[in-house]
Design a protein around this motif. Structure first.
Motif, PDB file in Angstrom:
ATOM      1  N   ASP A 185       0.822  -1.228   0.000  1.00 26.53           N
ATOM      2  CA  ASP A 185       0.000   0.000   0.000  1.00 26.53           C
ATOM      3  C   ASP A 185       0.853   1.274   0.000  1.00 26.53           C
ATOM      4  O   ASP A 185       0.570   2.214  -0.739  1.00 26.53           O
ATOM      5  CB  ASP A 185      -1.027  -0.007   1.151  1.00 26.53           C
ATOM      6  CG  ASP A 185      -0.470  -0.538   2.461  1.00 26.53           C
ATOM      7  OD1 ASP A 185       0.719  -0.919   2.494  1.00 26.53           O
ATOM      8  OD2 ASP A 185      -1.213  -0.568   3.448  1.00 26.53           O
ATOM      9  N   LYS A 239      -1.527  -5.481   1.700  1.00 26.33           N
ATOM     10  CA  LYS A 239      -1.692  -4.628   2.877  1.00 26.33           C
ATOM     11  C   LYS A 239      -1.313  -5.369   4.157  1.00 26.33           C
ATOM     12  O   LYS A 239      -1.929  -5.161   5.214  1.00 26.33           O
ATOM     13  CB  LYS A 239      -3.142  -4.131   2.962  1.00 26.33           C
ATOM     14  CG  LYS A 239      -3.464  -3.097   1.864  1.00 26.33           C
ATOM     15  CD  LYS A 239      -4.952  -3.001   1.549  1.00 26.33           C
ATOM     16  CE  LYS A 239      -5.868  -2.751   2.695  1.00 26.33           C
ATOM     17  NZ  LYS A 239      -5.911  -1.382   3.205  1.00 26.33           N
ATOM     18  N   LEU A 270      -5.641  -6.492  -2.146  1.00 29.67           N
ATOM     19  CA  LEU A 270      -6.661  -6.056  -3.108  1.00 29.67           C
ATOM     20  C   LEU A 270      -6.198  -6.371  -4.515  1.00 29.67           C
ATOM     21  O   LEU A 270      -5.027  -6.142  -4.853  1.00 29.67           O
ATOM     22  CB  LEU A 270      -6.851  -4.536  -3.001  1.00 29.67           C
ATOM     23  CG  LEU A 270      -7.490  -4.014  -1.730  1.00 29.67           C
ATOM     24  CD1 LEU A 270      -7.142  -2.542  -1.508  1.00 29.67           C
ATOM     25  CD2 LEU A 270      -9.004  -4.205  -1.791  1.00 29.67           C
ATOM     26  N   PHE A 281     -11.173  -8.394  -2.847  1.00 34.53           N
ATOM     27  CA  PHE A 281     -10.397  -8.292  -1.609  1.00 34.53           C
ATOM     28  C   PHE A 281     -10.240  -9.654  -0.950  1.00 34.53           C
ATOM     29  O   PHE A 281     -11.203 -10.405  -0.847  1.00 34.53           O
ATOM     30  CB  PHE A 281     -11.106  -7.335  -0.628  1.00 34.53           C
ATOM     31  CG  PHE A 281     -10.478  -7.336   0.733  1.00 34.53           C
ATOM     32  CD1 PHE A 281      -9.231  -6.770   0.938  1.00 34.53           C
ATOM     33  CD2 PHE A 281     -11.121  -7.930   1.819  1.00 34.53           C
ATOM     34  CE1 PHE A 281      -8.627  -6.790   2.191  1.00 34.53           C
ATOM     35  CE2 PHE A 281     -10.529  -7.945   3.077  1.00 34.53           C
ATOM     36  CZ  PHE A 281      -9.275  -7.375   3.256  1.00 34.53           C
TER      37      PHE A 281
END
Ligand code: AMP
Length: 307
Positions: free
Chosen positions: A174, A205, A211, A220
């Motif tokens: 991320d 993440k 994702l 997700f």
């Protein structure tokens, strides 16, 4: 079907709130290879190490069906070295030191018999080296996946942007997605990054899952809630190995199948973090992998009726 994997084979020194290691074997390509070996027997490695790299670790890769013809061993030179320290949340880390060593002059040579691999995994490495590997392929692989990190965005952004034009799937975390796009919202970041070349983007993440984006859809997958996380090093690479290994095994690169591949990647990452370095992946059995995949299915399945 077969996979060609390029990336670092390295020495790492890791510090987490649970302990500290001396130099242990790591590297993006090491984790990717070990992880994908649970899904396919056709793995080919292109990388470089120095003469300080232990023979026993090369044997360990071969025992996991990794063809090492493309692994260069440089006499009188030192293996790539990375050291990092994790924060208390175990999700973020600081790089303490990166010694490129053999990577500084690495000229990758793809063995003739591996130039027609259908799946190409461009693991974390100098972006121009990733591109050189892609350029040596005799035919365009069915799927090209590229993983990279902030170090290369900071130092070789131009080369990285060139490579991105030619890949199908980009996997980054991320923070890196925000850095690459200049957008804080991951949805906006994904839109921008997809306009740079990749058809699919995976944003990892950490303990908050992953994702998967294309231009129209988003999927997700959670990370498995684990009691103990000892060392997150290699989680991203283990994810990538499980992802591409499953796609190769099933020979299906549709978005629907990529969703399953993301679950397989997440399962492999969940093992990786349970011990220091590559230990857990080295000791894993196929039954362990199956059991964990079932845990993932139980974790995400629920009935709902819309009224
Ligand atoms: P991950 O935790 O999945 O991001 O990957 C950790 C692995 O990446 C470690 O084993 C390191 O040896 C390797 N690594 C660290 N920095 C770099 C870099 N700049 N390029 C390539 N590999 C790296």
């Amino acid at each position: 079907m077969s996979i060609l994997i390029v990336g670092t084979v390295a020495f790492d020194a890791i510090e987490t709130p649970f302990g500290k290691t001396d130099k242990i074997v790591g590297g993006a390509a090491t984790y990717i290879s070990l992880s994908s070996s649970f899904f396919t027997k056709n793995l080919n490695l292109v990388s470089v190490v120095g003469e300080d790299f232990p023979e026993s670790s090369i044997k360990m890769l071969q025992n996991h069906n990794v063809d090492i013809q493309g692994l260069q061993i440089k006499k009188g030179e030192k293996t790539f070295f990375w050291s990092g320290k994790y924060h208390n949340d175990m999700n973020t880390r600081d790089t303490l030191e990166t010694q490129l060593n053999v990577l500084e002059t690495f000229d990758p040579i793809v063995p003739e018999q591996h130039k027609e691999c259908d799946f190409l995994m461009l693991g974390n490495l100098v972006p121009s080296v990733q591109k050189k590997v892609l350029d040596q392929m005799k035919k365009r692989p069915k799927l090209v996946v590229l993983d990279t990190m902030n170090f290369w965005m900071d130092n070789f952004l131009g080369d990285l942007l060139e490579s991105l034009k030619e890949v199908d799937v980009l996997t980054i975390n991320d923070e890196e997605a925000r850095q690459l796009s200049g957008e804080y919202s991951l949805v906006k970041a994904a839109k921008k990054i997809l306009s740079m070349g990749p058809k699919y983007l995976i944003i990892k993440k950490g303990e908050h899952g992953a994702l998967l984006f294309n231009n129209k859809e988003v999927f997700f997958a959670p990370a498995l809630p684990l009691e103990d996380v000892f060392d997150p090093t290699g989680a991203g690479d283990s994810f990538a190995g499980g992802f591409i290994g499953y796609l190769e095994k099933t020979n299906d690169i549709s978005f629907e199948n990529m969703k399953r591949a993301v679950i397989h990647g997440s399962a492999m990452a969940s093992f990786c973090v349970e011990k220091f370095g590559t230990q857990k992946l080295e000791d894993l059995s196929n039954e362990d992998v199956e059991t964990r995949l079932k845990q993932f299915i139980d974790l995400v399945q629920f009935d709902i009726s819309l009224v």
